[in-house]
Scaffold this motif. Structure first.
Motif, mmCIF file in Angstrom:
data_model
loop_
_atom_site.group_PDB
_atom_site.id
_atom_site.type_symbol
_atom_site.label_atom_id
_atom_site.label_comp_id
_atom_site.label_asym_id
_atom_site.label_seq_id
_atom_site.Cartn_x
_atom_site.Cartn_y
_atom_site.Cartn_z
ATOM 1 N N VAL A 100 -12.604 53.110 4.800
ATOM 2 C CA VAL A 100 -11.491 53.079 5.747
ATOM 3 C C VAL A 100 -10.996 54.500 6.031
ATOM 4 O O VAL A 100 -10.684 54.845 7.171
ATOM 5 C CB VAL A 100 -10.348 52.198 5.191
ATOM 6 C CG1 VAL A 100 -9.062 52.423 5.950
ATOM 7 C CG2 VAL A 100 -10.746 50.739 5.251
ATOM 8 N N LEU A 101 -10.963 55.342 5.002
ATOM 9 C CA LEU A 101 -10.448 56.692 5.197
ATOM 10 C C LEU A 101 -11.474 57.640 5.820
ATOM 11 O O LEU A 101 -11.127 58.462 6.665
ATOM 12 C CB LEU A 101 -9.968 57.284 3.857
ATOM 13 C CG LEU A 101 -8.780 56.572 3.213
ATOM 14 C CD1 LEU A 101 -8.328 57.319 1.963
ATOM 15 C CD2 LEU A 101 -7.611 56.444 4.182
ATOM 16 N N PRO A 138 -13.610 56.967 10.144
ATOM 17 C CA PRO A 138 -13.106 57.503 11.417
ATOM 18 C C PRO A 138 -13.289 59.023 11.520
ATOM 19 O O PRO A 138 -13.694 59.522 12.570
ATOM 20 C CB PRO A 138 -11.618 57.145 11.396
ATOM 21 C CG PRO A 138 -11.488 56.045 10.419
ATOM 22 C CD PRO A 138 -12.552 56.260 9.401
ATOM 23 N N LEU A 139 -13.036 59.727 10.416
ATOM 24 C CA LEU A 139 -13.209 61.184 10.434
ATOM 25 C C LEU A 139 -14.646 61.556 10.785
ATOM 26 O O LEU A 139 -14.896 62.431 11.616
ATOM 27 C CB LEU A 139 -12.894 61.753 9.050
ATOM 28 C CG LEU A 139 -11.473 62.234 8.802
ATOM 29 C CD1 LEU A 139 -11.341 62.721 7.361
ATOM 30 C CD2 LEU A 139 -11.133 63.349 9.768
ATOM 31 N N LEU A 163 -15.620 60.726 14.357
ATOM 32 C CA LEU A 163 -15.009 61.645 15.331
ATOM 33 C C LEU A 163 -15.729 62.984 15.372
ATOM 34 O O LEU A 163 -15.829 63.607 16.433
ATOM 35 C CB LEU A 163 -13.536 61.886 14.982
ATOM 36 C CG LEU A 163 -12.554 60.815 15.424
ATOM 37 C CD1 LEU A 163 -11.141 61.172 14.991
ATOM 38 C CD2 LEU A 163 -12.594 60.640 16.940
ATOM 39 N N ARG A 193 -18.942 63.557 14.332
ATOM 40 C CA ARG A 193 -20.394 63.463 14.459
ATOM 41 C C ARG A 193 -20.932 63.837 15.846
ATOM 42 O O ARG A 193 -22.024 64.402 15.936
ATOM 43 C CB ARG A 193 -20.848 62.051 14.084
ATOM 44 C CG ARG A 193 -22.271 61.978 13.598
ATOM 45 C CD ARG A 193 -22.502 60.626 12.980
ATOM 46 N NE ARG A 193 -22.325 59.573 13.955
ATOM 47 C CZ ARG A 193 -23.309 58.794 14.379
ATOM 48 N NH1 ARG A 193 -24.507 58.963 13.904
ATOM 49 N NH2 ARG A 193 -23.088 57.852 15.252
ATOM 50 N N PRO A 194 -20.226 63.496 16.943
ATOM 51 C CA PRO A 194 -20.786 63.847 18.251
ATOM 52 C C PRO A 194 -20.867 65.345 18.510
ATOM 53 O O PRO A 194 -21.547 65.764 19.434
ATOM 54 C CB PRO A 194 -19.815 63.190 19.248
ATOM 55 C CG PRO A 194 -19.058 62.193 18.467
ATOM 56 C CD PRO A 194 -18.992 62.714 17.071
ATOM 57 N N ILE A 195 -20.171 66.159 17.709
ATOM 58 C CA ILE A 195 -20.257 67.604 17.909
ATOM 59 C C ILE A 195 -21.572 68.094 17.317
ATOM 60 O O ILE A 195 -21.806 67.933 16.130
ATOM 61 C CB ILE A 195 -19.091 68.325 17.200
ATOM 62 C CG1 ILE A 195 -17.765 67.796 17.725
ATOM 63 C CG2 ILE A 195 -19.204 69.820 17.363
ATOM 64 C CD1 ILE A 195 -16.568 68.282 16.941
ATOM 65 N N PRO A 196 -22.458 68.671 18.148
ATOM 66 C CA PRO A 196 -23.727 69.125 17.589
ATOM 67 C C PRO A 196 -23.475 70.180 16.513
ATOM 68 O O PRO A 196 -22.596 71.028 16.691
ATOM 69 C CB PRO A 196 -24.469 69.729 18.780
ATOM 70 C CG PRO A 196 -23.586 69.577 19.955
ATOM 71 C CD PRO A 196 -22.328 68.931 19.571
ATOM 72 N N PRO A 197 -24.212 70.145 15.415
ATOM 73 C CA PRO A 197 -23.965 71.106 14.324
ATOM 74 C C PRO A 197 -23.972 72.552 14.803
ATOM 75 O O PRO A 197 -23.242 73.384 14.279
ATOM 76 C CB PRO A 197 -25.138 70.856 13.371
ATOM 77 C CG PRO A 197 -25.602 69.493 13.659
ATOM 78 C CD PRO A 197 -25.266 69.184 15.073
ATOM 79 N N LEU A 198 -24.776 72.814 15.855
ATOM 80 C CA LEU A 198 -24.832 74.180 16.396
ATOM 81 C C LEU A 198 -23.466 74.681 16.836
ATOM 82 O O LEU A 198 -23.160 75.862 16.731
ATOM 83 C CB LEU A 198 -25.751 74.185 17.617
ATOM 84 C CG LEU A 198 -27.108 74.805 17.460
ATOM 85 C CD1 LEU A 198 -27.889 74.620 18.735
ATOM 86 C CD2 LEU A 198 -26.969 76.269 17.134
ATOM 87 N N ALA A 199 -22.645 73.772 17.363
ATOM 88 C CA ALA A 199 -21.348 74.185 17.890
ATOM 89 C C ALA A 199 -20.399 74.604 16.772
ATOM 90 O O ALA A 199 -19.319 75.117 17.032
ATOM 91 C CB ALA A 199 -20.729 73.055 18.711
ATOM 92 N N TRP A 200 -20.823 74.385 15.518
ATOM 93 C CA TRP A 200 -19.990 74.819 14.403
ATOM 94 C C TRP A 200 -20.236 76.279 14.047
ATOM 95 O O TRP A 200 -19.510 76.848 13.234
ATOM 96 C CB TRP A 200 -20.277 73.959 13.162
ATOM 97 C CG TRP A 200 -19.723 72.578 13.239
ATOM 98 C CD1 TRP A 200 -20.306 71.498 13.828
ATOM 99 C CD2 TRP A 200 -18.484 72.096 12.702
ATOM 100 N NE1 TRP A 200 -19.517 70.386 13.692
ATOM 101 C CE2 TRP A 200 -18.385 70.731 12.997
ATOM 102 C CE3 TRP A 200 -17.440 72.706 11.989
ATOM 103 C CZ2 TRP A 200 -17.309 69.943 12.617
ATOM 104 C CZ3 TRP A 200 -16.370 71.920 11.611
ATOM 105 C CH2 TRP A 200 -16.302 70.561 11.935
#
Ligand SMILES: Nc1ncnc2c1ncn2[C@@H]1O[C@H](COP(=O)(O)OP(=O)(O)OP(=O)(O)O)[C@@H](O)[C@H]1O
Ligand SMILES: [Mg+2]
Lengths: 269, 258, 279
Positions: free
Chosen positions: B97-98, B101-102, B105, B107-114
């Motif tokens: 539950v905790l 959602p995190l 939310l 996951r759709p950001i491609p790892p490259l954008a980090w």
């Protein structure tokens, strides 16, 4: 309070999840206020909101508002993606139809897929400079291999029973190809389309980090150069949202084009 | 029947080999006809000679080794975290539950954008690279571990209960083995993404590794090394992925069609 | 515990021979007096998220005697599996209690073996590992548990298949592994949920004989769920007919025939007709 108890369990757990996220955001805000976290490294939600407004009004870098960034990113993806698909699908159909061709090319295609598209960046910059062409080229590259692999599989693994059934109905080769093989291959091709889009989206963010100030990838990288972590975070969120939006559109397209294919398992990335 | 199968497999491999050789031959020949300048697109033989004359083998080996250790640590960290979080969120409802959602939310950001954020947080050194590589592994692994856990057939858990198992022993002796096939898929995808992140991270900032090798070659205009490096990266990715596949098949292939 | 075990050679042909040669008179059970399982006013209502409550069982009362073989028969969805799960302690009743030897059932395990409707073998374990699973979890030494498991593998006629994985076995073989697995901890109570439901008629008949043989050798209280009235008549001392909406016991029959029973004998067919007529 009573109303809360009458909610269903799934709604309740979503609610708890949301409350937890809000709690984290507040904790973040407080931690920065108390100077436990450095504001320039961990911009709190309030600061990010300001950055969001700034992006929409004055833009970052100055004049480059958010619509310009999104527009460029989308435009590059579309060009590279379409180019990649246009090359991959016909070629994939041909290769998939002739088992000899398939066997000759199988290792090449496996290899092409395992070459990370981004590793081509130095080469395409060497060839085309830092303009638009290299970005589109590597998006096309990434799209191409994902698409061609799925197209070949789609054509190759058409249920032989369907083809036999069509034969008993006295359909000729060409008719079978157009009306049995291709439609039966479409679901797999669509899976490829989705996978390829994921690849394209990943690649564009990397490609935009070099030689441009327009586009979401450029935005987060420029913001980093100026130590604007708030803008970087907003940029990341936008990238995520855009990705969700595009894959939503593709799913919609699939449902419209292949209404008979409702049951296909969702394959992500 | 078996020998027939084997020989047809052998045939396929031979044909594949012919295809690869043909590709290199065409590339070599086209290069010599001069349709495309060799300065821009050298032939395979030229790429190899160009690389080997400017770079001793030990140096190339050093780059490969640097990349491999990097991706290994990143993958190990991201993958283990993914397994722990994914399994915990599938086993304990409240963890799910905790955390779900995190994760959904972010996951759709491609790892490259980090990458930019990683640099802001951790600087240009090794930690930021390990961080983004671990993200590449984390998301597929956490998702598949969770999916594996929640799709364990409840009747298997019940069967274990009727034989007197409780709590953690059911987790380790039934739920975990049952979710291995899902997990394996996630690990395979995670390795691929980790590898992609490795290349990206090394392109952005590094002073060793295969990504650095080709980026550096670009600055010096040594196109032969660039092409050699790209193929090298592909080969290393292919070989490691294959090795992981073999390990997985050895572990679960006996009871599950992988 | 595996010592006094009759070693079957595994061949089904032998079993049929055994059946033809054996005399009916010595087959009758003796110790039918003490109550082993008592089900008192058990009801079950499933609470489903985002939907209305489902009442499945209402006021079920049964007493099952020691070493008795009883069958639960009824249409699909009348709550047979639910009742069996409650007996096993896997699902708590909404009201009422289940006692075994006078003690209230609070959880699974403790001498209650179960064979599931969908065999529920662990796909990552071989036949012998599946059978030995319970013993292993009890901390038994490898040599001991392998010996017990191997005896059971032979008992169910799977000698030679001990190192096969479930997917390499046929449906009938998988069911036999599941039965062997349930027997491994030598439970006093054996709960079986349509164990032969997925089998073809031939295998089914063979398995029925084999089950009776095991039951006679090992002295167990068996609760057997089936759709098939014939199967229930062949196997059980008593049959409980269950009905739907709400689920519960509608009728109870004692089967007076000695074993082995002949499916085509006149009395057998008459009883079958009688029960059908009463439905
Ligand atoms: N976990 C559950 N949650 C909600 N309803 C359930 C649950 N398990 C069973 N039911 C419902 O309870 C009823 C009885 O189910 P049960 O599995 O006991 O039937 P059954 O007699 O074993 O049927 P079958 O012969 O098909 O196996 C069914 O209507 C079913 O839908
Ligand atoms: Mg049932």
């Amino acid at each position: 309070m009573n109303a809360l108890f009458s909610l269903s369990t799934t709604t309740k757990s979503r609610l708890v999840g949301a409350v937890f996220i809000i709690f984290l955001l507040i904790a973040w805000e407080v931690a920065v206020d108390l100077k436990w976290l450095k504001i320039y490294k961990f911009p709190p939600p309030s600061k990010c909101w300001e950055a969001f407004v700034e992006l929409f009004t004055s833009g970052f870098p100055i004049e480059q508002t958010v619509d310009i960034h999104i527009g460029w990113t989308l435009w590059r993806i579309v060009q590279g993606y379409v180019l990649g698909c246009l090359l991959a699908v016909p070629l994939g159909v041909v290769i998939g139809s002739y088992s000899l061709l398939d066997k000759l090319t199988a290792p090449i295609i496996t290899f092409g897929r395992s070459v990370a598209a981004l590793s081509l960046l130095p080469l395409v910059i060497f060839w085309f400079g830092t303009g638009e062409a290299p970005k589109i080229a590597i998006i096309a590259y990434g799209t191409f291999w994902a698409m061609i692999a799925h197209t070949i599989a789609g054509v190759k693994f058409v249920d032989p029973l369907l083809i036999r059934a069509a034969r008993t109905l006295e359909a000729d080769q060409k008719f079978i190809f157009l009306h049995v093989v291709i439609p039966a291959a479409l679901p797999r091709i669509f899976v490829g389309a989705r996978v390829a889009l994921g690849v394209a989206f990943m690649v564009i963010v990397g490609a935009e980090m070099i030689g441009t100030i327009q586009g979401l990838g450029a935005l987060i990288n420029e913001a980093r150069n100026f130590y604007r972590a708030d803008i970087t975070l907003i940029g990341m969120a936008l990238i995520g949202l855009l990705g969700l939006g595009i894959s939503g559109v593709l799913q919609l397209l699939e449902r419209i084009l292949l209404p008979w294919n409702k049951g296909l398992e969702e394959v992500r990335r | 029947m078996n020998t027939q199968e084997n020989s047809s497999k052998l045939n396929d491999t031979a044909l594949g080999l012919i295809g690869v050789i043909a590709l290199f031959a065409i590339w070599e020949i086209v290069s010599y006809t001069g349709i495309i300048s060799q300065e821009i697109f050298p032939s395979p033989s030229q790429a190899v000679t160009a690389t080997l004359t400017t770079m001793p083998l030990s140096e190339i080996g050093g780059h490969v080794w640097a990349s491999l250790t990097r991706v290994f640590w990143g993958f190990l960290i991201g993958g283990s975290l993914g397994i722990i979080v994914g399994v915990a969120s599938g086993w304990y409802a409240w963890v799910g539950v905790l955390t779900r959602p995190l994760i959904e939310l972010t996951r759709p950001i491609p790892p490259l954008a980090w990458i930019p954020m990683a640099i802001i947080w951790l600087g240009l050194g090794e930690p930021s690279k390990i961080f983004v590589i671990s993200l590449g592994a984390f998301f597929p692994v956490v998702t598949s571990a969770y999916k594996g856990m929640i799709s364990v057939d409840p009747v298997l858990l019940r069967a274990a209960q009727t034989m007197g198992l409780k709590g953690w022993r059911i987790l380790f002796q039934v739920a975990l083995p049952a979710s291995l096939p899902d997990l394996a898929t996630g690990i395979r995808i995670g390795w691929g993404l980790s590898f992609g992140m490795l290349v990206a991270a090394e392109l952005v900032a590094a002073n060793e590794g295969m990504g650095f090798m080709i980026m550096h070659a670009r600055e010096l205009g040594q196109v032969g090394i660039i092409i050699f490096g790209i193929v090298l990266i592909g080969v290393v990715n292919l070989v490691t992925d294959y090795a992981i596949g073999v390990v997985i098949r050895r572990q679960i292939g006996k009871w599950h069609t992988y | 515990m595996s010592k006094g075990l009759v070693r079957a050679k595994g061949g089904i042909v032998e079993n049929i021979d055994h059946k033809l040669n054996s005399k009916p008179e010595n087959m009758q059970k003796v110790s039918h007096n003490s109550v082993k399982i008592s089900v008192e006013n058990v009801s079950k209502i499933y609470q489903v998220a985002d939907a209305e409550d489902v009442p499945v069982l209402k006021d079920v009362n049964i007493d099952i005697r020691n070493n008795e073989f009883v069958s639960l028969v009824g249409r699909s969805g009348c709550g047979k599996t639910t009742l069996l799960n409650i007996l096993a302690g896997l699902v708590p009743p909404s009201s009422g209690i289940v006692r075994i030897d006078g003690t209230t059932v609070t959880g699974p395990g403790d001498g209650k073996g179960m064979v599931f409707q969908q065999h529920a073998l662990f796909p990552w374990l071989t036949t012998i590992e599946n059978v030995a699973f319970g013993c292993k979890s009890k901390g038994m030494r490898k040599a001991d548990r392998t010996e017990i498991a191997m005896d059971l593998v032979k008992l169910v006629g799977l000698d030679g298949y001990q190192n096969h994985y479930p997917r390499e076995l046929s449906g009938g073989m998988q069911q036999r592994v599941a039965i062997a697995r349930a027997l491994a901890l030598d439970p006093e109570i054996l709960l079986m949920d349509e164990p032969f439901g997925a089998l073809d008629e031939m295998t089914r008949l063979e398995m029925q004989d084999e089950l009776l043989r095991i039951w006679e050798v090992r002295k167990k209280t068996v609760v057997f769920v089936t759709h098939s009235l014939t199967e229930a008549l062949v196997l059980s001392d008593r049959i409980f007919l269950m009905g739907r909406n709400p689920g519960g016991i509608r009728r109870e029959f004692s089967v007076p025939f000695s074993r082995p029973r002949h499916r085509s004998s006149v009395e057998f067919l008459e009883m079958y007709e009688d029960i059908w007529a009463g439905l």
